[in-house]
Design an enzyme around this catalytic site. Structure first.
Site, PDB file in Angstrom:
ATOM      1  N   TYR A  40       0.680  -1.254   0.176  1.00 31.44           N
ATOM      2  CA  TYR A  40       0.029   0.030   0.096  1.00 31.44           C
ATOM      3  C   TYR A  40       0.746   1.259  -0.002  1.00 31.44           C
ATOM      4  O   TYR A  40       2.102   1.265   0.438  1.00 31.44           O
ATOM      5  CB  TYR A  40      -0.914   0.024   1.177  1.00 31.44           C
ATOM      6  CG  TYR A  40      -0.324   0.526   2.647  1.00 31.44           C
ATOM      7  CD1 TYR A  40       0.663  -0.446   3.174  1.00 31.44           C
ATOM      8  CD2 TYR A  40      -0.592   1.587   3.135  1.00 31.44           C
ATOM      9  CE1 TYR A  40       1.018  -0.020   4.387  1.00 31.44           C
ATOM     10  CE2 TYR A  40       0.088   1.858   4.206  1.00 31.44           C
ATOM     11  CZ  TYR A  40       1.030   0.949   4.898  1.00 31.44           C
ATOM     12  OH  TYR A  40       1.404   1.497   6.197  1.00 31.44           O
ATOM     13  N   ARG A  59       7.785   3.728  -4.889  1.00 31.55           N
ATOM     14  CA  ARG A  59       8.058   2.662  -3.674  1.00 31.55           C
ATOM     15  C   ARG A  59       7.065   1.770  -3.819  1.00 31.55           C
ATOM     16  O   ARG A  59       7.219   0.565  -3.760  1.00 31.55           O
ATOM     17  CB  ARG A  59       7.808   3.635  -2.250  1.00 31.55           C
ATOM     18  CG  ARG A  59       8.027   2.721  -1.066  1.00 31.55           C
ATOM     19  CD  ARG A  59       7.999   3.644  -0.193  1.00 31.55           C
ATOM     20  NE  ARG A  59       6.771   4.179   0.554  1.00 31.55           N
ATOM     21  CZ  ARG A  59       6.508   5.071   1.338  1.00 31.55           C
ATOM     22  NH1 ARG A  59       7.528   5.375   2.166  1.00 31.55           N
ATOM     23  NH2 ARG A  59       5.410   5.479   1.516  1.00 31.55           N
ATOM     24  N   ARG A 107      -8.824 -19.841  -0.732  1.00 35.86           N
ATOM     25  CA  ARG A 107      -7.586 -19.600   0.232  1.00 35.86           C
ATOM     26  C   ARG A 107      -6.635 -20.871   0.144  1.00 35.86           C
ATOM     27  O   ARG A 107      -6.941 -21.950   0.724  1.00 35.86           O
ATOM     28  CB  ARG A 107      -8.387 -19.358   1.647  1.00 35.86           C
ATOM     29  CG  ARG A 107      -7.092 -19.191   2.624  1.00 35.86           C
ATOM     30  CD  ARG A 107      -7.697 -19.080   3.993  1.00 35.86           C
ATOM     31  NE  ARG A 107      -6.521 -18.630   4.950  1.00 35.86           N
ATOM     32  CZ  ARG A 107      -5.615 -19.515   5.371  1.00 35.86           C
ATOM     33  NH1 ARG A 107      -5.832 -20.891   5.034  1.00 35.86           N
ATOM     34  NH2 ARG A 107      -4.618 -19.075   6.315  1.00 35.86           N
ATOM     35  N   HIS A 109      -2.272 -21.043   0.839  1.00 34.07           N
ATOM     36  CA  HIS A 109      -0.937 -20.286   0.927  1.00 34.07           C
ATOM     37  C   HIS A 109      -0.718 -19.817  -0.375  1.00 34.07           C
ATOM     38  O   HIS A 109      -0.197 -18.684  -0.640  1.00 34.07           O
ATOM     39  CB  HIS A 109      -0.067 -20.888   1.844  1.00 34.07           C
ATOM     40  CG  HIS A 109      -0.269 -20.571   3.280  1.00 34.07           C
ATOM     41  ND1 HIS A 109      -1.560 -21.532   3.803  1.00 34.07           N
ATOM     42  CD2 HIS A 109       0.127 -19.883   4.276  1.00 34.07           C
ATOM     43  CE1 HIS A 109      -1.589 -21.039   5.158  1.00 34.07           C
ATOM     44  NE2 HIS A 109      -0.512 -20.121   5.366  1.00 34.07           N
ATOM     45  N   LYS A 154       6.289  -1.792   1.961  1.00 35.25           N
ATOM     46  CA  LYS A 154       5.149  -1.058   2.446  1.00 35.25           C
ATOM     47  C   LYS A 154       3.966  -2.285   2.501  1.00 35.25           C
ATOM     48  O   LYS A 154       3.232  -1.842   1.661  1.00 35.25           O
ATOM     49  CB  LYS A 154       4.797  -0.025   1.994  1.00 35.25           C
ATOM     50  CG  LYS A 154       3.973   1.009   2.900  1.00 35.25           C
ATOM     51  CD  LYS A 154       4.207   2.447   2.658  1.00 35.25           C
ATOM     52  CE  LYS A 154       3.257   3.405   3.281  1.00 35.25           C
ATOM     53  NZ  LYS A 154       3.262   3.513   4.788  1.00 35.25           N
TER      54      LYS A 154
HETATM   55  N1  PDD Z   1       2.823   5.271   7.227  1.00 37.74           N
HETATM   56  N2  PDD Z   1       7.293   4.078   8.727  1.00 37.74           N
HETATM   57  C1  PDD Z   1       6.441   3.461   8.737  1.00 37.74           C
HETATM   58  C2  PDD Z   1       6.313   1.982   9.698  1.00 37.74           C
HETATM   59  C3  PDD Z   1       5.184   3.896   8.457  1.00 37.74           C
HETATM   60  O1  PDD Z   1       4.004   3.244   8.516  1.00 37.74           O
HETATM   61  C4  PDD Z   1       5.244   5.257   7.645  1.00 37.74           C
HETATM   62  C5  PDD Z   1       4.169   5.691   6.995  1.00 37.74           C
HETATM   63  C6  PDD Z   1       6.467   5.797   7.993  1.00 37.74           C
HETATM   64  C7  PDD Z   1       6.461   6.888   7.011  1.00 37.74           C
HETATM   65  O2  PDD Z   1       6.467   6.865   5.601  1.00 37.74           O
HETATM   66  P1  PDD Z   1       6.048   8.170   4.660  1.00 37.74           P
HETATM   67  O3  PDD Z   1       6.808   9.529   5.018  1.00 37.74           O
HETATM   68  O4  PDD Z   1       6.357   7.761   3.253  1.00 37.74           O
HETATM   69  O5  PDD Z   1       4.535   8.370   4.926  1.00 37.74           O
HETATM   70  C8  PDD Z   1       7.685   5.206   8.318  1.00 37.74           C
HETATM   71  C9  PDD Z   1       1.701   5.894   6.647  1.00 37.74           C
HETATM   72  C10 PDD Z   1       1.262   7.211   6.769  1.00 37.74           C
HETATM   73  C11 PDD Z   1       0.384   4.803   7.286  1.00 37.74           C
HETATM   74  O6  PDD Z   1       0.549   3.611   7.261  1.00 37.74           O
HETATM   75  O7  PDD Z   1      -0.446   5.456   7.401  1.00 37.74           O
END
Ligand code: PDD
Length: 289
Positions: A40, A59, A107, A109, A154
């Site tokens: 995400y 990213r 479902r 894995h 992410k």
């Molecule tokens: N999260 N580290 C973690 C674990 C995060 O979840 C986030 C941001 C950041 C900062 O990343 P950025 O500057 O690219 O937003 C660092 C978002 C905002 C969220 O999960 O809502």
């Protein structure tokens, strides 16, 4: 500020179909739901313009590569869908959320080869401005990092982050600041962390344990423009106790000073000059200043 009526619903786009957010649906067999098999992004629009969209989409593409989610067509269509969703919302200031899952299938894995990704975009009114936290600072508590070893991805698999954040809240703190077993700073449960000491701004180097935050990179660039020396490297929990300032950075919260860490005041217990300068520079940069 939002420029449309508050009773008009926020907008969603699921696999190219636009709808009010309440009407948007994905399958109960979606692997994002079943396995957290999804990545995400969270972006902000300011004055109708999306801040750092290229960095976020880069990213996202990196996250897709890391989880072997091959979705070139979906990624190519995203910029158009994001712009259209923002336009349909009519919001000038918005939070944009993107989620790409491996798709829906019975479902097991191992996903079937035939599976097609699910693509979700939502655009919501900015309800939480964090003005008070930015101006007055927050408290934070340190925890050992209990997340998995690939936090540069992410991933929507955020259970450990949620539990750590809840533990911090139970102690009256805004953020959980995470350390490895050797007591080295990693990042926050939902933010990157900066420390200032002796006029120098420091943040942990990127590694598989740290998300390459877009706000982090923006602040490193702004610091150099502001003549604030900035370094990436190791920061110990002991060094944090002696820091003049601690800052949290993320897309949604922008820059927030930590004024209490582990129950003790940071510096003089008030937001410091580096936090103030960087917040001002950041808020100007996101609006094209
Ligand atoms: N999260 N580290 C973690 C674990 C995060 O979840 C986030 C941001 C950041 C900062 O990343 P950025 O500057 O690219 O937003 C660092 C978002 C905002 C969220 O999960 O809502």
């Amino acid at each position: 500020m939002p420029i449309r009526e508050p009773d008009v619903p926020d907008v969603a786009c699921v696999n190219g179909e636009f709808s009010p957010i309440e009407d948007a649906r994905v399958s109960v067999e979606d692997r994002g739901l079943q396995f957290g098999d999804a990545v995400y992004e969270v972006l902000r629009a300011y004055d109708g313009r999306i801040f750092a969209i290229l960095e976020h989409l880069d990213r996202l593409a990196r996250s897709c590569r890391h989880i072997r989610l091959d979705a070139p067509g979906v990624l190519a269509e995203l910029p158009g869908q994001i712009s259209e969703a923002l336009a349909r919302s009519g919001y000038a200031d918005a939070v944009i959320y993107i989620q790409l899952t491996r798709g829906a299938a019975r479902r097991t894995h191992l996903a079937p080869d035939s599976i097609r990704p699910t693509c979700i975009v939502t655009v919501r009114r900015v309800e939480q401005w964090y003005r008070d936290e930015q101006a007055n600072g927050v408290s934070a508590v340190g925890f050992e990092d209990t997340r998995w070893a690939r936090c540069e991805i992410k991933s929507t698999d955020l259970l450990a982050n949620v539990l750590l954040k809840q533990q911090a809240r139970d102690q009256g703190a805004f953020e959980a600041i995470l350390f490895d077993r050797q007591g080295e700073l990693i990042e926050g449960a939902s933010s990157n962390v900066f420390v200032a000491a002796g006029g120098v701004l420091r943040t942990p180097s990127l590694s598989p344990h740290v998300l390459a935050g877009v706000t982090r990179l923006t602040l490193l660039r702004l610091a150099s423009g502001q003549g604030i020396p900035a370094e990436e490297g190791r920061i110990t929990r002991d060094a944090m106790a002696d820091a003049a300032e601690i800052l949290l950075a993320s897309t949604t919260t922008e820059v927030i000073p930590v004024v209490m860490f582990d129950g003790r005041p940071v510096g003089d217990g008030h937001p410091g000059p580096i936090a103030r300068r960087l917040l001002e520079a950041y808020q100007s940069a996101v609006r094209g200043g």
